[in-house]
Write an enzyme that holds these catalytic residues in place. Structure first.
Site, short mmCIF file in Angstrom:
data_model
loop_
_atom_site.label_atom_id
_atom_site.label_comp_id
_atom_site.label_asym_id
_atom_site.label_seq_id
_atom_site.Cartn_x
_atom_site.Cartn_y
_atom_site.Cartn_z
N ASP A 289 0.85 -1.20 0.00
CA ASP A 289 0.00 0.00 0.00
C ASP A 289 0.89 1.25 0.00
O ASP A 289 0.62 2.23 -0.70
CB ASP A 289 -0.91 -0.02 1.24
CG ASP A 289 -2.17 0.82 1.07
OD1 ASP A 289 -2.57 1.08 -0.09
OD2 ASP A 289 -2.78 1.20 2.10
N HIS B 211 -4.79 2.74 -7.15
CA HIS B 211 -5.95 2.57 -6.27
C HIS B 211 -7.27 2.49 -7.04
O HIS B 211 -8.19 1.80 -6.61
CB HIS B 211 -5.99 3.66 -5.19
CG HIS B 211 -5.20 3.27 -3.99
ND1 HIS B 211 -3.82 3.35 -3.97
CD2 HIS B 211 -5.55 2.72 -2.79
CE1 HIS B 211 -3.37 2.90 -2.80
NE2 HIS B 211 -4.41 2.51 -2.07
N HIS C 38 -7.41 -1.05 -8.00
CA HIS C 38 -7.81 -1.83 -6.81
C HIS C 38 -9.33 -1.76 -6.62
O HIS C 38 -9.99 -2.77 -6.40
CB HIS C 38 -7.11 -1.28 -5.56
CG HIS C 38 -7.82 -1.65 -4.29
ND1 HIS C 38 -8.92 -0.94 -3.81
CD2 HIS C 38 -7.64 -2.68 -3.42
CE1 HIS C 38 -9.36 -1.53 -2.71
NE2 HIS C 38 -8.59 -2.56 -2.45
N HIS D 238 -6.19 -5.65 0.90
CA HIS D 238 -6.17 -4.36 0.20
C HIS D 238 -4.79 -4.15 -0.44
O HIS D 238 -4.68 -3.88 -1.63
CB HIS D 238 -6.49 -3.24 1.20
CG HIS D 238 -6.28 -1.86 0.65
ND1 HIS D 238 -7.19 -1.23 -0.16
CD2 HIS D 238 -5.23 -1.00 0.79
CE1 HIS D 238 -6.72 -0.04 -0.49
NE2 HIS D 238 -5.54 0.13 0.07
N1 LIG Z 1 -9.29 5.39 4.73
C1 LIG Z 1 -8.16 5.26 4.13
O1 LIG Z 1 -7.44 6.23 3.94
C2 LIG Z 1 -7.71 3.90 3.69
C3 LIG Z 1 -6.41 3.71 3.21
C4 LIG Z 1 -6.01 2.42 2.88
C5 LIG Z 1 -6.89 1.34 3.02
N2 LIG Z 1 -8.15 1.56 3.48
C6 LIG Z 1 -9.11 0.46 3.66
O2 LIG Z 1 -8.60 -0.45 4.62
C7 LIG Z 1 -9.20 -1.72 4.41
C8 LIG Z 1 -8.18 -2.82 4.47
O3 LIG Z 1 -7.65 -2.91 5.76
P1 LIG Z 1 -6.79 -4.19 6.26
O4 LIG Z 1 -5.94 -4.66 5.14
O5 LIG Z 1 -6.18 -3.83 7.55
O6 LIG Z 1 -7.86 -5.31 6.42
P2 LIG Z 1 -9.19 -5.48 7.30
O7 LIG Z 1 -9.44 -4.29 8.12
O8 LIG Z 1 -10.23 -5.98 6.38
O9 LIG Z 1 -8.82 -6.75 8.18
C9 LIG Z 1 -7.82 -6.80 9.08
C10 LIG Z 1 -7.85 -8.21 9.69
O10 LIG Z 1 -6.70 -8.37 10.48
C11 LIG Z 1 -7.05 -8.83 11.75
N3 LIG Z 1 -6.04 -8.27 12.66
C12 LIG Z 1 -5.85 -6.98 12.99
N4 LIG Z 1 -4.80 -6.85 13.80
C13 LIG Z 1 -4.31 -8.09 14.00
C14 LIG Z 1 -3.21 -8.61 14.75
N5 LIG Z 1 -2.38 -7.81 15.44
N6 LIG Z 1 -3.00 -9.94 14.70
C15 LIG Z 1 -3.79 -10.76 14.01
N7 LIG Z 1 -4.85 -10.34 13.28
C16 LIG Z 1 -5.10 -9.01 13.29
C17 LIG Z 1 -8.44 -8.36 11.98
O11 LIG Z 1 -9.11 -9.19 12.90
C18 LIG Z 1 -9.04 -8.45 10.58
O12 LIG Z 1 -9.55 -9.73 10.35
C19 LIG Z 1 -9.90 -1.64 3.05
O13 LIG Z 1 -11.27 -1.50 3.27
C20 LIG Z 1 -9.31 -0.39 2.43
O14 LIG Z 1 -10.16 0.20 1.50
C21 LIG Z 1 -8.55 2.81 3.82
ZN LIG Z 2 -4.42 1.89 -0.15
#
Ligand SMILES: NC(=O)c1ccc[n+]([C@@H]2O[C@H](COP(=O)([O-])OP(=O)(O)OC[C@H]3O[C@@H](n4cnc5c(N)ncnc54)[C@H](O)[C@@H]3O)[C@@H](O)[C@H]2O)c1
Ligand SMILES: [Zn+2]
Length: 369
Positions: A172, A255, A258, A273
Site C-alpha cells: 500500500d 488505487h 484496486h 487491500h
Molecule cells: N481510509 C483510508 O485512507 C484507507 C487507506 C487504505 C486502506 N483503506 C481500507 O482499509 C481496508 C483494508 O484494511 P486491512 O488490510 O487492515 O484489512 P481489514 O481491516 O479488512 O482486516 C484486518 C484483519 O486483520 C485482523 N487483525 C488486525 N490486527 C491483528 C493482529 N495484530 N494480529 C492478528 N490479526 C489481526 C483483523 O481481525 C481483521 O480480520 C480496506 O477497506 C481499504 O479500502 C482505507
Molecule cells: Zn491503499
C-alpha cells in the site's frame, strides 16, 4: 491549478508498548468513549486499551465490529455511540475497523482516536473512509472535515501480527510515491482537495526510499515477532509517511484499479487491500513509460515479500477480457482518481493489466531456479 492543501492528524504516537500510555493521551480529549474492535482484535488489544482508559477514569462502551466498513455497520455503531453519549470514538484494529470508527466519529461529531493493530494499510491518518457494500464491493470515499485527533500504534502488537499483513502495508505504501508523482507531474488534485505541497511530495518520496531500504529486514523482524529499528522505520513508512503522502500527494491509477477489482466475484476477495494495490501499482507502471530496470525494481521487492505480481497470483488467471473490462470500467468511472494523472480509456487499462501480468511472468521465468 488549485490551491495547495496539506492535512494531517493532530498527534501521532508510535512505539513498543505505546498502548500503555493511551489513557493519558485520550484524557486530553474526553472521558466518555466507545471502543470498536472485531473479535480477534478485542483479545489482542481491545481489552488492554479499555484497561488503560479505566486507569484514567475514562469510561468505554465496548462494541464488536462486524467486519465490513459499510453504511449499515456505521449506522448501527453510531446508534450505540449516541445512546452512550460518547464524545470520543476509538477504533482498534485493521483498516476496515478504523474507517468505520472515523465515520462514526463524524456522525457523533466527536474526537477520533485510531489504534492500528497491524501496519497493513495507510488508513490510520487520513480524513476519509473507504466505504463498501455489505458484500464488500467498493462504493466510494467518504471525506471528513478533519483527520484523526490521535493515532497510537504499538509496534509490539504490529510485530505479533502475521507477516503477510506487514507486506500488504508495504505494498500500500509503495503505491504512494508511484501515484503521487504521477499526479504531481500533471498538476492533478489530491485527496485533500487541492494540489500538492512540497511537504507531501517530500514525504511520499521518503516513504518509497524507506521501503526499499528496510522492507526486507522489517518483514523478517515480524517473522521473529521482534521489534527492531527496521520494523519501526517500516511501520512509520506504512502508516505515517504513506498516509500523509497519499492523502496530500495524490492517488491515481493503482488505487482506482484496486477499487475496480472489488467489483469481481471469486477468490480475489481473499486478497488483502495491499495485495490488490500491489498488482494495481504494476498496472500503473505499465501505463507509464519506464525502463525494464525500473519495473523490475518493484517486481523484485514484491516477490521477495510474497506479494502477488501476476493475474494468477491474484486468482484471476481464468478471468476473460470481458471480466477485466468490468474492472477497467469501474477504475475509469467518473470521479475515480485515475483521471487525476491519466487521460485514458477502459480499453487502455485492460491492455495495461495484461502487460503488467506478462512483465511479471517474464520476470518469474527469468528468475526460475
Ligand atoms: N481510509 C483510508 O485512507 C484507507 C487507506 C487504505 C486502506 N483503506 C481500507 O482499509 C481496508 C483494508 O484494511 P486491512 O488490510 O487492515 O484489512 P481489514 O481491516 O479488512 O482486516 C484486518 C484483519 O486483520 C485482523 N487483525 C488486525 N490486527 C491483528 C493482529 N495484530 N494480529 C492478528 N490479526 C489481526 C483483523 O481481525 C481483521 O480480520 C480496506 O477497506 C481499504 O479500502 C482505507
Ligand atoms: Zn491503499
Amino acid at each position: 491549478m488549485s490551491e495547495r492543501i496539506f492535512i494531517s492528524p493532530a498527534k501521532y504516537v508510535q512505539g513498543k508498548n505505546a498502548i500503555k500510555n493511551i489513557g493519558q493521551y485520550v484524557k486530553d480529549l474526553g472521558e466518555q468513549t466507545v471502543v470498536i474492535a472485531d473479535e480477534t482484535v478485542w483479545d489482542i488489544a481491545g481489552h488492554d486499551v479499555v484497561e488503560q482508559l479505566k486507569q484514567e477514569n475514562i469510561t468505554a462502551e465496548e462494541v464488536l465490529f462486524n467486519g465490513e466498513a459499510s453504511k449499515t455497520e456505521i449506522e448501527r455503531i453510531t446508534d450505540t455511540a449516541n445512546k452512550a453519549n460518547v464524545t470520543v470514538v476509538i477504533g482498534v484494529g485493521g483498516g476496515k475497523t478504523l474507517d468505520t470508527a472515523k465515520a462514526v466519529s463524524d456522525e457523533v461529531n466527536g474526537y477520533t482516536v485510531i489504534v492500528p493493530t497491524t501496519a497493513s494499510t495507510d488508513a490510520p491518518t487520513s480524513a476519509l473512509s473507504v466505504v463498501y457494500s455489505d458484500k464488500g464491493v467498493f462504493e466510494g470515499y467518504r471525506f471528513y472535515k478533519k483527520n484523526p485527533d490521535l493515532v497510537v500504534i504499538d509496534t509490539k502488537i504490529v510485530a505479533g501480527a502475521p507477516p503477510r499483513f506487514l507486506a500488504s502495508g508495504i505494498a500500500d505504501a509503495l503505491a504512494t510515491w508511484v501515484e503521487a508523482r504521477s499526479v504531481i507531474k500533471v498538476g492533478g488534485d489530491t485527496m485533500a482537495g487541492g494540489s500538492t505541497t512540497i511537504a507531501a511530495q517530500a514525504i511520499a518520496e521518503k516513504c518509497e526510499e524507506t521501503l526499499f531500504q528496510y522492507a526486507h529486514l522489517a518483514y523478517e523482524s515480524v517473522k521473529a515477532k521482534s521489534v527492531t529499528p527496521a520494523l519501526e522505520s517500516i511501520v512509520e513508512a506504512n502508516t505515517l509517511l504513506s498516509g500523509l503522502g497519499f492523502e496530500s500527494g495524490g492517488l491515481a491509477a493503482a488505487h482506482a484499479i484496486h477499487n475496480g477489482f472489488t467489483a469481481l466475484k471469486g477468490d480475489i476477495h481473499h486478497m488483502t487491500h495491499g495485495e490488490k494495490v500491489a498488482f494495481g501499482t504494476l498496472v500503473q507502471l505499465a501505463l507509464e513509460k519506464h525502463s525494464i530496470d525500473e519495473i523490475e525494481r518493484y517486481i523484485t521487492l514484491y516477490v521477495s515479500l510474497g506479494l502477488p505480481v501476476t493475474l494468477e497470483d491474484i486468482h484471476l488467471n481464468d478471468a476473460s477480457r470481458d471480466d477485466l473490462m468490468k474492472v477497467a470500467e469501474a477504475a475509469t468511472t467518473e470521479g475515480e482518481t485515475i483521471h487525476q494523472a491519466f487521460n485514458i480509456t477502459a480499453d487502455d487499462v485492460v491492455d495495461a493489466i495484461y502487460a503488467a501480468d506478462q512483465y511479471a511472468q517474464a520476470y518469474k521465468k527469468k528468475h526460475a531456479n
